[in-house]
Design a protein around this motif. Structure first.
Motif, mmCIF file in Angstrom:
data_model
loop_
_atom_site.group_PDB
_atom_site.id
_atom_site.type_symbol
_atom_site.label_atom_id
_atom_site.label_comp_id
_atom_site.label_asym_id
_atom_site.label_seq_id
_atom_site.Cartn_x
_atom_site.Cartn_y
_atom_site.Cartn_z
ATOM 1 N N LYS A 22 6.003 -16.026 -27.828
ATOM 2 C CA LYS A 22 6.590 -14.667 -27.873
ATOM 3 C C LYS A 22 5.686 -14.286 -27.003
ATOM 4 O O LYS A 22 6.706 -13.465 -25.856
ATOM 5 N N LYS A 23 4.083 -14.535 -26.649
ATOM 6 C CA LYS A 23 4.272 -13.522 -25.241
ATOM 7 C C LYS A 23 3.901 -13.655 -24.095
ATOM 8 O O LYS A 23 5.250 -12.820 -23.214
ATOM 9 N N ALA A 24 4.788 -15.187 -23.702
ATOM 10 C CA ALA A 24 6.259 -15.446 -22.366
ATOM 11 C C ALA A 24 6.977 -14.707 -22.476
ATOM 12 O O ALA A 24 7.743 -14.292 -21.176
ATOM 13 N N GLY A 26 7.784 -12.477 -23.842
ATOM 14 C CA GLY A 26 7.432 -10.286 -23.217
ATOM 15 C C GLY A 26 7.213 -10.541 -22.450
ATOM 16 O O GLY A 26 7.390 -9.137 -21.598
ATOM 17 N N GLU A 27 6.958 -11.235 -21.196
ATOM 18 C CA GLU A 27 6.104 -11.298 -19.872
ATOM 19 C C GLU A 27 7.529 -11.198 -19.256
ATOM 20 O O GLU A 27 7.635 -10.484 -18.581
ATOM 21 N N ILE A 28 8.469 -12.259 -19.750
ATOM 22 C CA ILE A 28 8.717 -13.268 -18.339
ATOM 23 C C ILE A 28 10.569 -11.524 -18.390
ATOM 24 O O ILE A 28 10.580 -11.362 -17.376
ATOM 25 N N SER A 30 10.042 -8.526 -19.783
ATOM 26 C CA SER A 30 9.457 -7.481 -19.822
ATOM 27 C C SER A 30 9.926 -6.023 -20.458
ATOM 28 O O SER A 30 10.369 -5.142 -21.106
ATOM 29 N N GLY A 32 9.037 -5.714 -25.597
ATOM 30 C CA GLY A 32 8.402 -6.427 -26.974
ATOM 31 C C GLY A 32 9.432 -6.445 -27.926
ATOM 32 O O GLY A 32 10.068 -6.484 -28.043
ATOM 33 N N ARG A 83 11.449 -22.390 -17.082
ATOM 34 C CA ARG A 83 9.956 -21.635 -16.920
ATOM 35 C C ARG A 83 9.108 -22.685 -17.629
ATOM 36 O O ARG A 83 7.899 -22.479 -18.427
#
Length: 324
Positions: A22-24, A26-28, A30, A32, A83
């Motif tokens: 989930k964190k990845a 969100g970062e990839i 952009s 939430g 990724r």
């Protein structure tokens, strides 16, 4: 008028490391994580709803939250693979097609199920039972030019066939279905007149409203003459509209683009069977200005933000260049 469009793609990522994935994500991308119902409601055609769950979960019922990604499913999946995210399995939902009908939802569902050998069920059940190679058709009464929430899908048909074949056949059959459900369509004639001959801008505004609100099918357009008084001939732009909306409703909404505050930008008349609909038949309004103000408020409730912005830009230009 749009009576058919694709829904979002729905993807489930199964992983032993849901929080890391989930964190990845969100970062990839952009984005939430947001409530699932909000994600569905805000999604548009060909966008992707992405859900991250534990690897042991097999059901394709969405969890309470997910990601709405403004890219197609192919881009999302290729990014996840390239990724090297720790994902054990990827599950792609059935292709979702939305079909808009004016009324008789149950009859439309039966027609589609019989025509394509499908099964009528709720949208939730159809997505849970369907596989990636299946097609789900969701029926709604809401216009398709804007987002559609899950509560606005009034029923669905699960079809155990690939979407390409179903979509091609449905493109041909859908107009027949619409005329079967609503054989009495309204044929309206809309005439636009501008004393300052700024027809390009006024026709653009008219078409934006018709298309964004899905008011009907434009089946003909071109130049004509009108005779407001004996021996007085003026040029008008005329279009014919097939609509299931009430003629008075169309007339009322179009009143919202005749004026900018108290400045008249153009005249728009609506005819049914050769008879002009008078503005006095649209309600108890003391003046055309009061009617136009009420119509504009109604337009601003329903038009998309992009269209409202474009309308405003054109109208400000018309007011600046006005001779009055």
């Amino acid at each position: 008028m749009r009576f058919m469009r694709f829904g979002p793609s729905i993807i489930f990522l199964r992983t032993a490391h849901p929080e890391a994935v989930k964190k990845a994500i969100g970062e990839i991308f952009s984005v939430g994580e947001i409530p699932t119902e909000e994600a569905i409601r805000e999604s548009s055609e060909f966008e992707t709803l992405l859900f991250v769950t534990d690897e042991w979960i097999k059901k394709t019922l969405p969890p309470r939250t997910g990601f709405l990604i403004k890219h197609g499913a192919a881009h999302v999946i290729s990014t996840v693979i390239n990724r090297n995210l720790p994902v054990e399995r990827v599950h792609v939902e059935s292709t979702l097609i939305f079909l808009r009908v004016p009324e008789k939802v149950d009859e439309a569902l039966r027609f589609i199920a019989e025509k394509y050998g499908g099964e009528v069920m709720s949208l939730r059940d159809a997505l849970d039972e369907g596989e990636a190679s299946d097609t789900v058709i969701g029926i709604t009464k809401k216009r398709l030019s804007g987002p559609i929430g899950p509560e606005e899908i009034e029923g669905a048909v699960l079809i155990r066939r690939g979407f390409l074949q179903v979509y091609r056949e449905l493109s041909t059959d859908a107009p027949l279905l619409l005329f079967k459900l609503l054989p009495e369509w309204n044929e309206l004639t809309i005439k636009v007149y501008d004393t300052e001959k700024r027809y390009e801008e006024n026709i653009a505004r008219l078409m934006m409203v018709i298309e964004d609100l899905d008011l009907g099918f434009v089946v003909g357009e071109g130049w004509d003459w009108d005779y407001p008084r004996p021996l007085m001939r003026v040029p008008v732009y005329k279009l014919k509209l097939l609509s299931w909306e009430k003629p008075e409703r169309v007339k009322f909404l179009l009143k919202g683009i005749e004026y900018h505050s108290y400045k008249r930008l153009c005249d728009i008349d609506v005819f049914v069977e050769g008879k002009k609909i008078p503005w006095t038949s649209l309600g108890k309004y003391d003046s055309k200005f009061e009617l136009a103000k009420a119509a504009r408020e109604e337009l601003e409730k329903h038009l998309s933000g992009d269209v409202l912005k474009k309308l405003g830009e054109i109208e400000e230009k018309l007011v600046r260049e006005s001779k009055d």
